[in-house]
Design a protein around this motif. Structure first.
Motif, PDB file in Angstrom:
ATOM      1  N   ARG A  89      79.332  52.861 128.220  1.00 57.81           N
ATOM      2  CA  ARG A  89      79.023  54.276 128.028  1.00 57.81           C
ATOM      3  C   ARG A  89      77.693  54.478 127.310  1.00 57.81           C
ATOM      4  NH1 ARG A  89      82.438  58.540 124.324  1.00 57.81           N
ATOM      5  NH2 ARG A  89      81.357  60.399 125.028  1.00 57.81           N
ATOM      6  N   PHE A  90      77.407  53.655 126.305  1.00 64.41           N
ATOM      7  CA  PHE A  90      76.230  53.885 125.475  1.00 64.41           C
ATOM      8  C   PHE A  90      75.040  52.979 125.792  1.00 64.41           C
ATOM      9  CE2 PHE A  90      79.769  55.399 122.684  1.00 64.41           C
ATOM     10  CZ  PHE A  90      79.477  56.745 122.851  1.00 64.41           C
ATOM     11  N   MET A  91      75.173  52.087 126.744  1.00 65.14           N
ATOM     12  CA  MET A  91      74.028  51.250 127.118  1.00 65.14           C
ATOM     13  C   MET A  91      72.871  52.066 127.703  1.00 65.14           C
ATOM     14  SD  MET A  91      72.633  48.317 127.020  1.00 65.14           S
ATOM     15  CE  MET A  91      73.891  47.130 126.688  1.00 65.14           C
ATOM     16  N   PRO A  92      73.112  53.088 128.530  1.00 64.86           N
ATOM     17  CA  PRO A  92      71.966  53.860 129.028  1.00 64.86           C
ATOM     18  C   PRO A  92      71.133  54.511 127.920  1.00 64.86           C
ATOM     19  CG  PRO A  92      73.892  54.303 130.369  1.00 64.86           C
ATOM     20  CD  PRO A  92      74.361  53.488 129.200  1.00 64.86           C
ATOM     21  N   VAL A  93      71.771  55.068 126.902  1.00 65.42           N
ATOM     22  CA  VAL A  93      71.002  55.682 125.816  1.00 65.42           C
ATOM     23  C   VAL A  93      70.270  54.611 125.009  1.00 65.42           C
ATOM     24  CG1 VAL A  93      72.759  55.805 123.991  1.00 65.42           C
ATOM     25  CG2 VAL A  93      71.011  57.552 124.118  1.00 65.42           C
ATOM     26  N   ALA A  94      70.846  53.430 124.893  1.00 64.58           N
ATOM     27  CA  ALA A  94      70.170  52.335 124.197  1.00 64.58           C
ATOM     28  C   ALA A  94      68.921  51.903 124.969  1.00 64.58           C
ATOM     29  CB  ALA A  94      71.123  51.162 124.014  1.00 64.58           C
ATOM     30  N   LEU A  95      69.038  51.813 126.283  1.00 64.67           N
ATOM     31  CA  LEU A  95      67.868  51.453 127.095  1.00 64.67           C
ATOM     32  C   LEU A  95      66.805  52.551 127.051  1.00 64.67           C
ATOM     33  CD1 LEU A  95      69.676  49.814 130.134  1.00 64.67           C
ATOM     34  CD2 LEU A  95      68.536  48.681 128.221  1.00 64.67           C
ATOM     35  N   PHE A  96      67.265  53.802 127.035  1.00 63.50           N
ATOM     36  CA  PHE A  96      66.319  54.914 126.907  1.00 63.50           C
ATOM     37  C   PHE A  96      65.607  54.856 125.553  1.00 63.50           C
ATOM     38  CE2 PHE A  96      65.466  59.520 126.044  1.00 63.50           C
ATOM     39  CZ  PHE A  96      64.503  59.684 127.022  1.00 63.50           C
ATOM     40  N   SER A  97      66.315  54.423 124.508  1.00 62.80           N
ATOM     41  CA  SER A  97      65.671  54.300 123.192  1.00 62.80           C
ATOM     42  C   SER A  97      64.579  53.239 123.219  1.00 62.80           C
ATOM     43  CB  SER A  97      66.697  53.984 122.100  1.00 62.80           C
ATOM     44  OG  SER A  97      67.101  52.634 122.131  1.00 62.80           O
ATOM     45  N   ILE A  98      64.775  52.176 124.005  1.00 59.09           N
ATOM     46  CA  ILE A  98      63.722  51.161 124.139  1.00 59.09           C
ATOM     47  C   ILE A  98      62.473  51.790 124.745  1.00 59.09           C
ATOM     48  CG2 ILE A  98      63.030  49.061 125.364  1.00 59.09           C
ATOM     49  CD1 ILE A  98      65.925  48.102 125.123  1.00 59.09           C
ATOM     50  N   VAL A  99      62.655  52.554 125.817  1.00 58.10           N
ATOM     51  CA  VAL A  99      61.510  53.180 126.497  1.00 58.10           C
ATOM     52  C   VAL A  99      60.786  54.128 125.545  1.00 58.10           C
ATOM     53  CG1 VAL A  99      60.855  54.737 128.368  1.00 58.10           C
ATOM     54  CG2 VAL A  99      62.519  52.936 128.785  1.00 58.10           C
ATOM     55  N   ILE A 100      61.527  54.989 124.871  1.00 58.82           N
ATOM     56  CA  ILE A 100      60.914  55.967 123.971  1.00 58.82           C
ATOM     57  C   ILE A 100      60.195  55.273 122.817  1.00 58.82           C
ATOM     58  CG2 ILE A 100      61.439  57.817 122.325  1.00 58.82           C
ATOM     59  CD1 ILE A 100      61.535  58.725 125.199  1.00 58.82           C
ATOM     60  N   CYS A 101      60.815  54.250 122.237  1.00 55.04           N
ATOM     61  CA  CYS A 101      60.190  53.551 121.112  1.00 55.04           C
ATOM     62  C   CYS A 101      58.938  52.784 121.526  1.00 55.04           C
ATOM     63  CB  CYS A 101      61.193  52.623 120.443  1.00 55.04           C
ATOM     64  SG  CYS A 101      62.473  53.511 119.548  1.00 55.04           S
ATOM     65  N   ILE A 102      58.969  52.181 122.716  1.00 58.24           N
ATOM     66  CA  ILE A 102      57.769  51.495 123.217  1.00 58.24           C
ATOM     67  C   ILE A 102      56.639  52.505 123.404  1.00 58.24           C
ATOM     68  CG2 ILE A 102      56.792  50.292 125.206  1.00 58.24           C
ATOM     69  CD1 ILE A 102      58.408  48.363 123.707  1.00 58.24           C
ATOM     70  N   LEU A 103      56.960  53.668 123.974  1.00 61.93           N
ATOM     71  CA  LEU A 103      55.937  54.706 124.144  1.00 61.93           C
ATOM     72  C   LEU A 103      55.374  55.144 122.795  1.00 61.93           C
ATOM     73  CD1 LEU A 103      57.546  56.891 126.960  1.00 61.93           C
ATOM     74  CD2 LEU A 103      55.563  55.374 127.150  1.00 61.93           C
ATOM     75  N   TYR A 140      56.179  36.028 119.688  1.00 56.23           N
ATOM     76  CA  TYR A 140      55.415  35.474 120.799  1.00 56.23           C
ATOM     77  C   TYR A 140      56.320  35.330 122.004  1.00 56.23           C
ATOM     78  CZ  TYR A 140      52.488  32.469 123.571  1.00 56.23           C
ATOM     79  OH  TYR A 140      51.737  31.956 124.591  1.00 56.23           O
ATOM     80  N   PRO A 141      55.970  35.742 123.167  1.00 55.56           N
ATOM     81  CA  PRO A 141      54.711  36.211 123.723  1.00 55.56           C
ATOM     82  C   PRO A 141      54.627  37.730 123.832  1.00 55.56           C
ATOM     83  CG  PRO A 141      56.149  35.624 125.512  1.00 55.56           C
ATOM     84  CD  PRO A 141      56.923  35.402 124.230  1.00 55.56           C
ATOM     85  N   PHE A 142      55.479  38.475 123.130  1.00 53.78           N
ATOM     86  CA  PHE A 142      55.494  39.928 123.233  1.00 53.78           C
ATOM     87  C   PHE A 142      54.366  40.555 122.422  1.00 53.78           C
ATOM     88  CE2 PHE A 142      59.954  38.610 123.702  1.00 53.78           C
ATOM     89  CZ  PHE A 142      60.168  39.066 124.981  1.00 53.78           C
ATOM     90  N   LYS A 143      54.003  41.781 122.809  1.00 54.15           N
ATOM     91  CA  LYS A 143      53.046  42.559 122.029  1.00 54.15           C
ATOM     92  C   LYS A 143      53.752  43.654 121.254  1.00 54.15           C
ATOM     93  CE  LYS A 143      48.982  43.465 123.544  1.00 54.15           C
ATOM     94  NZ  LYS A 143      47.852  44.013 124.303  1.00 54.15           N
ATOM     95  N   ALA A 144      54.906  44.086 121.764  1.00 57.10           N
ATOM     96  CA  ALA A 144      55.670  45.149 121.108  1.00 57.10           C
ATOM     97  C   ALA A 144      56.535  44.543 119.998  1.00 57.10           C
ATOM     98  CB  ALA A 144      56.548  45.860 122.127  1.00 57.10           C
ATOM     99  N   PRO A 145      56.890  45.351 119.016  1.00 54.39           N
ATOM    100  CA  PRO A 145      57.769  44.862 117.949  1.00 54.39           C
ATOM    101  C   PRO A 145      59.114  44.408 118.524  1.00 54.39           C
ATOM    102  CG  PRO A 145      56.928  47.060 117.441  1.00 54.39           C
ATOM    103  CD  PRO A 145      56.488  46.734 118.824  1.00 54.39           C
ATOM    104  N   SER A 146      59.554  43.245 118.136  1.00 50.78           N
ATOM    105  CA  SER A 146      60.763  42.666 118.733  1.00 50.78           C
ATOM    106  C   SER A 146      62.036  43.397 118.335  1.00 50.78           C
ATOM    107  CB  SER A 146      60.867  41.197 118.339  1.00 50.78           C
ATOM    108  OG  SER A 146      60.967  41.075 116.935  1.00 50.78           O
ATOM    109  N   TYR A 147      62.044  44.048 117.182  1.00 56.18           N
ATOM    110  CA  TYR A 147      63.277  44.729 116.764  1.00 56.18           C
ATOM    111  C   TYR A 147      63.631  45.878 117.707  1.00 56.18           C
ATOM    112  CZ  TYR A 147      60.514  48.517 114.783  1.00 56.18           C
ATOM    113  OH  TYR A 147      59.652  49.571 114.623  1.00 56.18           O
ATOM    114  N   ILE A 148      62.667  46.377 118.474  1.00 52.91           N
ATOM    115  CA  ILE A 148      62.959  47.442 119.436  1.00 52.91           C
ATOM    116  C   ILE A 148      63.949  46.932 120.491  1.00 52.91           C
ATOM    117  CG2 ILE A 148      61.977  48.813 121.324  1.00 52.91           C
ATOM    118  CD1 ILE A 148      59.499  49.188 119.626  1.00 52.91           C
ATOM    119  N   PHE A 149      63.818  45.668 120.891  1.00 60.20           N
ATOM    120  CA  PHE A 149      64.686  45.101 121.924  1.00 60.20           C
ATOM    121  C   PHE A 149      66.007  44.590 121.370  1.00 60.20           C
ATOM    122  CE2 PHE A 149      60.261  44.294 123.197  1.00 60.20           C
ATOM    123  CZ  PHE A 149      60.213  45.136 124.290  1.00 60.20           C
ATOM    124  N   GLY A 150      66.142  44.521 120.074  1.00 58.84           N
ATOM    125  CA  GLY A 150      67.355  43.996 119.471  1.00 58.84           C
ATOM    126  C   GLY A 150      67.963  44.960 118.474  1.00 58.84           C
TER     127      GLY A 150
END
Length: 181
Positions: free
Chosen positions: A28-42, A60-70
């Motif tokens: 149920r809440f995975m879509p909003v979590a994925l949307f939060s990744i998009v918004i935070c990256i932006l 490494y090798p990311f440029k974005a902060p890793s805590y956004i994905f976790g």
């Protein structure tokens, strides 16, 4: 502990907590979590381009902060799991978490380790932006809930377990009579 170990831990370890969340809630809440990744990256891209803050180091090798994905993604799921449906309580708890995260984690912890530095964005304004993002996320989840219709049969499982995709709801009498052949 090296910065890379900390950054990778922030990305991987929070996902293990989903073991304790019911499967229906994860779905149920995975879509909003994925949307939060998009918004935070932006937001991070915009902040770096406008010179609000600087990320000196990323996992490494990311440029974005890793805590956004976790950590951020999983915290969003847990926040919605416990507080969705009670907006003011959600907003109050999220505001407290944003203050703690930005002041203690961003400014104090990551700043002292040389990973993150705020340049022209003060922490209080960063909290305001984070709260705007949380309102967007809540609105997205409300919109996402509109995709589901209540099932006609009652379930004994949690209240959100009797949700079905709108396409599976029964036809009205007028649609049953029409033959589309």
């Amino acid at each position: 502990m090296s910065n890379q170990v900390i950054l990778w831990s922030l990305m991987i370890l929070p996902w293990f907590t989903l073991y304790f969340m019911p499967k229906d809630a994860r779905k149920r809440f995975m879509p909003v979590a994925l949307f939060s990744i998009v918004i935070c990256i932006l937001f991070v891209e915009m902040g770096q381009t406008l010179g609000w803050f600087v990320w000196e180091e990323a996992a490494y090798p990311f440029k974005a902060p890793s805590y956004i994905f976790g950590a951020n993604t999983i915290a969003t799921m847990w926040l919605f799991y416990f507080l969705y449906g009670r907006f003011w309580r959600y907003f109050a708890v999220d505001t407290i978490l944003n203050f703690g995260f930005i002041y203690l984690f961003h400014v104090y912890y990551l700043g002292n380790r040389g990973i993150f530095h705020e340049v022209s964005l003060n922490p209080l304004l960063n909290v305001v932006y984070a709260n705007i993002i949380s309102i967007l996320l809540y609105g997205y989840q409300m919109w996402q809930e509109g995709v589901f219709e209540r099932a006609e049969t009652k379930s004994t499982s949690p209240s959100f377990a009797n949700l079905q995709p709108a396409a599976t709801k029964p036809l009205t009498e007028s649609h049953k009579d029409n033959d589309y052949e």
